[in-house]
Each structure stands twice: as structure tokens, then as C-alpha cells.
Design a protein around this motif. Sequence first.
Motif, mmCIF file in Angstrom:
data_model
loop_
_atom_site.group_PDB
_atom_site.id
_atom_site.type_symbol
_atom_site.label_atom_id
_atom_site.label_comp_id
_atom_site.label_asym_id
_atom_site.label_seq_id
_atom_site.Cartn_x
_atom_site.Cartn_y
_atom_site.Cartn_z
ATOM 1 N N ALA A 1 0.830 -1.205 0.000
ATOM 2 C CA ALA A 1 0.000 0.000 0.000
ATOM 3 C C ALA A 1 0.864 1.253 0.000
ATOM 4 N N ALA A 2 1.933 1.246 0.806
ATOM 5 C CA ALA A 2 2.824 2.403 0.857
ATOM 6 C C ALA A 2 3.526 2.621 -0.482
ATOM 7 N N LEU A 3 3.953 1.525 -1.127
ATOM 8 C CA LEU A 3 4.603 1.644 -2.433
ATOM 9 C C LEU A 3 3.631 2.162 -3.484
ATOM 10 N N TRP B 1 -5.870 10.235 -5.364
ATOM 11 C CA TRP B 1 -6.021 8.785 -5.339
ATOM 12 C C TRP B 1 -4.904 8.133 -4.526
ATOM 13 N N ARG B 2 -3.751 8.785 -4.437
ATOM 14 C CA ARG B 2 -2.639 8.229 -3.667
ATOM 15 C C ARG B 2 -2.985 8.155 -2.182
ATOM 16 N N ALA B 3 -3.778 9.103 -1.704
ATOM 17 C CA ALA B 3 -4.153 9.111 -0.291
ATOM 18 C C ALA B 3 -4.991 7.902 0.076
ATOM 19 N N ALA B 4 -5.693 7.320 -0.912
ATOM 20 C CA ALA B 4 -6.484 6.124 -0.632
ATOM 21 C C ALA B 4 -5.582 4.961 -0.229
ATOM 22 N N PHE B 5 -4.390 4.900 -0.789
ATOM 23 C CA PHE B 5 -3.444 3.846 -0.404
ATOM 24 C C PHE B 5 -2.813 4.147 0.952
ATOM 25 N N VAL B 6 -2.631 5.426 1.270
ATOM 26 C CA VAL B 6 -2.164 5.793 2.607
ATOM 27 C C VAL B 6 -3.203 5.360 3.643
#
Length: 471
Positions: free
Chosen positions: A100-102, A176-181
Motif C-alpha cells: 500500500a505504501a509503495l 487517489w494516492r491518499a487512498a493507499f495511505v
Amino acid sequence: MTGQSPPAGPRTQPRAGSGRRVLAPLALAQFICSFAGSNMNVMINDISHDLDTTVQGVQVAITIFLLVMAALMIPGGKLTDILGRKRCFLTGLVVYGVGAALSAVSPGLGVLILGNSILEGVGTALLIPPVYILTTLLFSDLTSRARAFGIVMAAGGVGAAAGPLIGGLITSAISWRAAFVFQALVIVLIIVLSVSLDDPLPPDRSRHFDSPGAVLSAAGLVLIVSGILAADNNLWLTAALLAAGALVLVWFLRRVRRQEKAGQEPLLSTGLFRNRTSNLGLITQNAQWLVLMGTSFTVAAFLQVVRGYDAVQTGVIFTAATLGLLASSLAAERLAKQWSQRSLIMAGFALAVAGIGVLIALVAGSSGPWAFAPGLLLIGLGLGVMLTPSVNVVQSAFPEQRQGEISGLSRSVSNLGSSFGTAIAGTILVAGLSKNAYAAAMAVLAVVGLGGLTAAAFLPRTPEPVAGRHR
């Protein structure tokens, strides 16, 4: 199906408070894995623009994630017996969190596939079998197990159905990157909650892990789903990949039979397929998740690409499915007391197929966003009604010593359904993003739902003893 497994040693039913503590990390784990399988559906445009790729490229990333889960669930279930359920659970959480972080910092589609599709998929394959094994082992009677599975399946169903809304809100408000954070943070919370989690059975390091068998089973599933993905580009390639996948799986099964005849322990015992009730339950699980994920991808892609809705608008429309699924899933304990598992599964498929029919009819006659709500509500209600009894039918058909194998097989079949749903419906839709393509994709899902209804009709009307002698 509903008989109790023979105890492996002293074990008491969890008290109400301890039961909630046990279920909290397990339900959250199922939620975040299901969320990951659907939240990207509302990020299609954002990801494709940001990473300079296409809608089909994002579809491939989504499908590979689901495929990796399906391909590795059987090995993952086997490892729970060897390494222990808690250790596999925690290891899977760590691998998932790294993925998820990657994904959150990925500069291109390739890194996104590595983080989201590969690492998160591997992590899920390690952590999900223990969720179902621990739930089965810690809650031994039908009523408490139905309640526990109802909570876990509600969490999973809500994760899949609410993924578009939560993902849409995060994407629109931040990126959208924040969704993985968000996924990584939830993983940290689950790890903290899991520290005091007890494993009721000790690991058995004397058990054999069939590495070549794991490679063969995974390769066969990868080839089959890859063939479906290639259908909108090259039908000859599709036929070749499907044939190759079938041959590899036949090779795997022949290897299993040879190992059993030689007295060796294979990756997956053929005894698991001698239980008719479990086989029918597995068919219904595959069909349920195919319908759920196929609907999620098809409707989300149609709303964004054809209707031009943004991530939040798309997510809000999916709220109807989320509410329906949550309401019926949380009623699992009460429904299990009043109706047989067969009746609940049949009713669930009937509601889901009716919902698909309503979706096709209302969307064809209206350009408004709320034309989707009634159909999605019916689909959510139907899926919530049948997810729990289908899992209970399969898990309860085998004793404790077979839970690792059947849990891996069950989750593999379900996630393979998710892969097929995204691949089949997505391929039809992406091949021609129009109203007719949308209707065609949904019609295919309705046919699958009718197939699941037919399989459910052959389930026994009354409970059968645990198939503990199928060795």
C-alpha cells in the motif's frame, strides 16, 4: 454443513467481550482487502491521467490484484497449518502494508502493479485464510458462528460496496494516492489489535508444503484469467491462454493424485472435492463474488467514462448497494435462526438477479444518476443475505484439521470469482463503452447469478454431519 467440528483440545466459546476483541481485527482485515478490490474502480480516470495510462491499463492492475489473491490462496491456506494462523496473519498484514505504501508513491503503472497488484495480493493471500480459520475454530456452534461470519462478511461486503464511496471521497478531497495511505494506516491499526490474538491450534512444522504444486496451481489460474483479459484484443491468444491454463491445472491435479497414491501430502487433497454440499457451496461463492465485483467495475466504469461522473458522484451512487449489503449481512444471525442456509442462498441470488434486471431497465430509460439506486440496493440486499450462509456451508463441512486446506480453497474460489467478474464484465464494457455494452455486461452477470441460483437449489434442505472422515 451445520454440524460441529470435533475439538482438538480444551477450547471454550469466547465470551461476548472477548468475542468482539477477536472479531475486530479479523473483520477489519476482511474489510480492507475487499476495499482494495473495489476502491480503484472510482479512480480509473484519475489514475490513468496521472500515470499516463489507459482505462484498460487500470483494469489490468485491478484484475491482477484479484488474480494474485485467487492464485495464492490455496498455498496461503496450507501455510497456516505449517507456520500457524497468527504468524501468517501478521506476515500478510506487513506485506500488504508495504504494498500500500509503495502504491501511494508509484510514479507509473508498473510500480502501481508491483505495490497494489502483487504485494497487496500476496499479503491478502497470507492474511485472509487465517481470518476464516480462526472464525470457524473460535465459534463452534451454528448460531455464534453465523453471527461471527455475519460480522466478517458484512465487513468484507461493505468494504467492496463502500470502496467506491470512500475511495471517491479521498480521491476528490486529496488524491487517489491518499487512498493507499488510508489502507496502510488501517493495516497498522489491525496489527495493533492483533497483538493479543490467540491461535487455538499450534503450528505443525512436520506438515509438507508442495512448492511445485503451488507453482502449478498458481500458473494455471494466471493463464486462464489472462486469457479472459485478452479477449477484446486477440481471440486466438485468448483461446491459447485458456487452453494452456486448463492443461496446467490438469497437470496439477494429476500430480496431486500421484502424491496421494504414493502416501505423500499434496498441496490440496482431492478429498476436499468429495463433499457434494461443499462443492455446491464453492460454486455459489464464486458466483456471488463474480456478480459483486463485476457489477462494481461495470457500473463504476460506465458512470465515469460514459456519463462523465467524478469519483465522489460515483461513490455516492454505490451507497445504495452498501446499505443493502450491510443491512442484510448484519441480520445473518437472526436469518440463520429462521431460515435454512439453502433458502437464504437461493433468496440472495433471486434478489441479485432481480437487481441486475432493474439496473438494466432503469438505466436504459433514464439519464439520471438515481436510476442506479434501486437495482444496486437489491443487489446489495441479495449479496448480504447469501454471503454468510455460503461461507458457513463450506467451512462447516470439514473438521478442524482440514480448515487450513478448505479455507485456502474457499477463498481462492471466491477471489477467482472476483477476478472473473472484473475481467469478463470489464472486457465487454471496455471493448465498447456504450449503453449497449453496459447492458451486455450486466446481462452476462445476470446469467451467472442464475447459475448460482441453480447450484443453490441442489443444496440439501436439512443439515448434514460434518464431513470429518473425508481423508
